[in-house]
Design an enzyme around this catalytic site. Sequence first.
Site, short mmCIF file in Angstrom:
data_model
loop_
_atom_site.label_atom_id
_atom_site.label_comp_id
_atom_site.label_asym_id
_atom_site.label_seq_id
_atom_site.Cartn_x
_atom_site.Cartn_y
_atom_site.Cartn_z
N SER A 135 0.10 -0.10 6.76
CA SER A 135 -0.04 1.11 5.97
C SER A 135 -0.73 2.17 6.83
CB SER A 135 -0.89 0.84 4.73
OG SER A 135 -1.30 2.04 4.09
N TYR A 148 -8.45 -3.30 1.24
CA TYR A 148 -7.06 -2.99 1.56
C TYR A 148 -6.97 -2.35 2.95
CZ TYR A 148 -2.29 -1.23 1.04
OH TYR A 148 -0.95 -0.97 1.22
#
Length: 241
Positions: A135, A148
Site C-alpha cells: 500500500s 496496517y
Amino acid sequence: MNIKNVLDYSGKTVLVCGASDGIGYGVASMYKALGATVHITGTRTADAYDNDFTGMEFHSLNLQSADDISAFAKKFDHLDALVNCIGTVLWGKKEFEREGFEFIININLTGAMQLCTEFFPLLEASGGSMVNLDSVVSIRPAPANPAYSASKAGLVQLTKSLAMKWGRKGVRINTVAPGMVPTKLTTNQSGPEAEKEWIKQIPLSRVGKPEDIGGAVVFLTSPLAAYITGQQIVVDGGMTL
C-alpha cells in the site's frame, strides 16, 4: 517471446488470495479474462458475498490459522502465479492496543509470509512468480493505522528479502502499492465528498479502480517482467509524488 500473446494466460493456474471483493476481485477477474484458471480465497463462504465468482474456484481460508494455510496449500499440485491481496485494518484506535496490533500483523504480514513459503515449491517447479499487494502507506504512513502501516512497510522488505533468497531458484517476487481505490476497506475514507478531497492530492485527477491495480499485477507475473524482481510498483495516480 511472442509479444502478441505475452498476456495470454491460457493454460496457467493463478491463485489470488483475498479476492472476494475490492482490488483482489478485480485482479482475479482480469486473470480470468486473460484465460487463466483462477483460484481465489475469502474469509467466508462464496454465498456470503455479492460478487459473481462464475469461472473461478472459490476457497474459504482463515489467514489467522497457520494450520489452515498449510492444509490449503496441500490442495494444489501446480501453480504459475501467486497474488496476495490480503489485508485488513482496525478503526477506533484499536491498532494502538497490543491485541489489535498483533491481529493486523498476523494477517497482513505473517499470513502473507506463510502463503509465500507454502507455495514456493510449486512456483519453483513451474518457474512462476509472486506479487504481494502492499500500500502507499508503506511510503506515507496512516496516522490512525500504525499496525496496517507497519505491516505493509514490512511486506515491502519481506518481498525484497524473498526476492534475494529465491531469485537463483527462478522465482520472482514483487509488490504493488495501490493508492486510493474505493473499496469496503476504505469505506470511511470514500464517498463523493471524500473523493473530491483525495483527488486534490492526485495528479491524474481521479481515484483508482481495481483494474488499474490489476494491470500492474498481470504485467509483473507475465514474461514482460521476466527481469524484474524485488521491486515495489506504486500505482497511485501520482499521489505520493
